[in-house]
Write an enzyme that holds these catalytic residues in place. Structure first.
Site, PDB file in Angstrom:
ATOM      1  CG  ASP A   1      -2.040   5.165  -5.288  1.00 39.79           C
ATOM      2  OD1 ASP A   1      -1.229   4.247  -5.505  1.00 39.79           O
ATOM      3  OD2 ASP A   1      -2.093   5.770  -4.202  1.00 39.79           O
ATOM      4  CB  SER A   2      -3.479   1.407  -3.144  1.00 42.87           C
ATOM      5  OG  SER A   2      -2.526   2.274  -2.566  1.00 42.87           O
TER       6      SER A   2
ATOM      7  N   GLY B   1       0.745  -2.532  -0.521  1.00 44.34           N
ATOM      8  CA  GLY B   1       2.180  -2.823  -0.601  1.00 44.34           C
ATOM      9  C   GLY B   1       2.682  -3.942   0.292  1.00 44.34           C
TER      10      GLY B   1
ATOM     11  CB  CYS C   1       0.115   2.526  -7.712  1.00 41.24           C
ATOM     12  SG  CYS C   1       0.403   1.303  -6.413  1.00 41.24           S
ATOM     13  CG  ASN C   2       6.493   3.689  -7.513  1.00 42.48           C
ATOM     14  OD1 ASN C   2       7.371   3.797  -8.350  1.00 42.48           O
ATOM     15  ND2 ASN C   2       5.905   4.736  -6.963  1.00 42.48           N
ATOM     16  CB  THR C   3       2.763  -1.414  -5.042  1.00 45.20           C
ATOM     17  OG1 THR C   3       3.389  -0.616  -4.038  1.00 45.20           O
ATOM     18  CG2 THR C   3       2.646  -2.835  -4.566  1.00 45.20           C
TER      19      THR C   3
ATOM     20  CB  CYS D   1       5.767   4.416  -2.273  1.00 43.36           C
ATOM     21  SG  CYS D   1       4.057   4.465  -1.674  1.00 43.36           S
ATOM     22  CB  THR D   2       2.488   7.582  -5.916  1.00 42.12           C
ATOM     23  OG1 THR D   2       1.522   6.605  -5.517  1.00 42.12           O
ATOM     24  CG2 THR D   2       3.130   7.193  -7.236  1.00 42.12           C
ATOM     25  CG  HIS D   3       0.626   6.619  -0.352  1.00 40.47           C
ATOM     26  ND1 HIS D   3       0.290   5.777  -1.390  1.00 40.47           N
ATOM     27  CD2 HIS D   3      -0.510   6.764   0.388  1.00 40.47           C
ATOM     28  CE1 HIS D   3      -0.984   5.422  -1.267  1.00 40.47           C
ATOM     29  NE2 HIS D   3      -1.490   6.012  -0.199  1.00 40.47           N
TER      30      HIS D   3
HETATM   31  N1  DGL Z   1       1.104   4.551  -3.771  1.00 40.85           N
HETATM   32  C1  DGL Z   1       1.387   3.137  -3.794  1.00 40.85           C
HETATM   33  C2  DGL Z   1       2.789   2.908  -4.397  1.00 40.85           C
HETATM   34  O1  DGL Z   1       3.250   3.691  -5.128  1.00 40.85           O
HETATM   35  C3  DGL Z   1       1.185   2.637  -2.409  1.00 40.85           C
HETATM   36  C4  DGL Z   1       0.960   1.208  -2.305  1.00 40.85           C
HETATM   37  C5  DGL Z   1       0.237   0.769  -1.074  1.00 40.85           C
HETATM   38  O2  DGL Z   1      -0.989   0.857  -1.057  1.00 40.85           O
HETATM   39  O3  DGL Z   1       0.916   0.230  -0.187  1.00 40.85           O
HETATM   40  O4  DGL Z   1       3.435   1.932  -4.181  1.00 40.85           O
END
Ligand code: DGL
Length: 269
Positions: A7-8, A40, A70-72, A194-196
């Site tokens: 993930d980011s 994102g 990470c969805n993005t 978004c996984t956050h």
């Molecule tokens: N957890 C990432 C997601 O699912 C976050 C992306 C980001 O860094 O903005 O989209």
């Protein structure tokens, strides 16, 4: 062989936690690219580049299976990485497909025309890049007839979470939910895309109408990984969990503990 989780930043820990609940013996290497978070709001080309380097880092750590938690990255980069870049026995999976499958009760490979799934509308909370990609609405409507997707780009929310700013994050959840409810007052389902965002799940739950079903992506993705490993047992192996970050390990560990409530010992990637 460990399974890689990318993930980011901190968000993918919500997915890793669900993986560990379902697969307590499995070895994992987590790579949070905190130095580049958030991604994102970046152009697609940068998201591609960051995702490819993150996956390569996990391949270098010995992971032949990597999950983009990470969805993005999944919405913007996964398809192209799989087509243009991946070779050999290595595999990369995303977090997007299992949620679409769950919402529509249809397998990804089912290319028959859209059917009535009982799904009337979905509220999607996601990063600007995920919303802009249109991937969620496109894939959902490919399978489910007459479904409306109302999306809210939650500008600033990942930044606040990465900064450990809980108060700011709560205010942003309230503002973004209110903004979406102006356009769709009674969502049937809501997806934290978004996984956050599951790190703020209680706040989303409180801000949404009681009747709205809040879809838990980490659990759906974990079920899907369990199923995948049953079909591809060569990727399963017992072992430890290693946490790598491109950011400051002490600071990242502190912020992860703040949101997860238990120690998460990051080391430098
Ligand atoms: N957890 C990432 C997601 O699912 C976050 C992306 C980001 O860094 O903005 O989209």
């Amino acid at each position: 062989m460990a399974i890689g989780v990318f993930d980011s930043g901190l968000g993918g820990l919500t997915v890793l936690q669900a993986f560990r609940d379902r697969l307590p013996e499995q070895a994992f290497v987590y790579f949070g690219d905190n130095a580049n978070a958030p991604i994102g709001g970046r152009p697609a080309a940068e998201i591609h580049d960051i995702t490819r380097k993150g996956v390569q880092r996990l391949f270098d750590a010995g992971c032949d299976l990597v999950v983009l938690a990470c969805n993005t990255a999944s919405a913007v980069a996964l398809h192209d990485l799989q087509v243009d870049w991946l070779q050999g026995d290595r595999r990369v999976l995303g977090v997007f497909v299992p949620v679409i499958e769950e919402l529509t009760s249809r397998d990804w490979g089912d290319n028959t025309p859209p059917t009535h799934t009982g799904l009337r509308n979905v509220a999607l909370f996601a990063t600007p890049a995920t919303v802009e990609s249109g991937a969620f609405a496109r894939e959902l409507k490919f399978r489910a007839r007459d479904v409306e997707v109302v999306a809210e780009a939650c500008v600033g929310l990942v930044d606040a979470i990465e900064a450990g700013d809980m108060v700011g994050a709560e205010a942003l959840v309230d503002a973004h939910v209110a903004s979406l409810l102006e356009r769709l007052p009674e969502p049937q389902s809501a997806v934290l895309g978004c996984t956050h965002y599951p790190l703020m799940e209680d706040r989303f739950r409180a801000a949404l109408p009681n009747r709205t079903r809040l879809v838990s992506q980490p659990e759906i993705v974990a079920d899907s990984l369990v199923d995948y490993l049953q079909r591809h047992p060569r990727f399963a192996q017992a072992g430890d969990v290693v946490y790598l970050t491109s950011g400051n390990p002490a600071q990242t560990s502190r912020r992860a503990e703040l949101f997860l409530g238990h120690p998460v010992p990051f080391t430098a990637a």
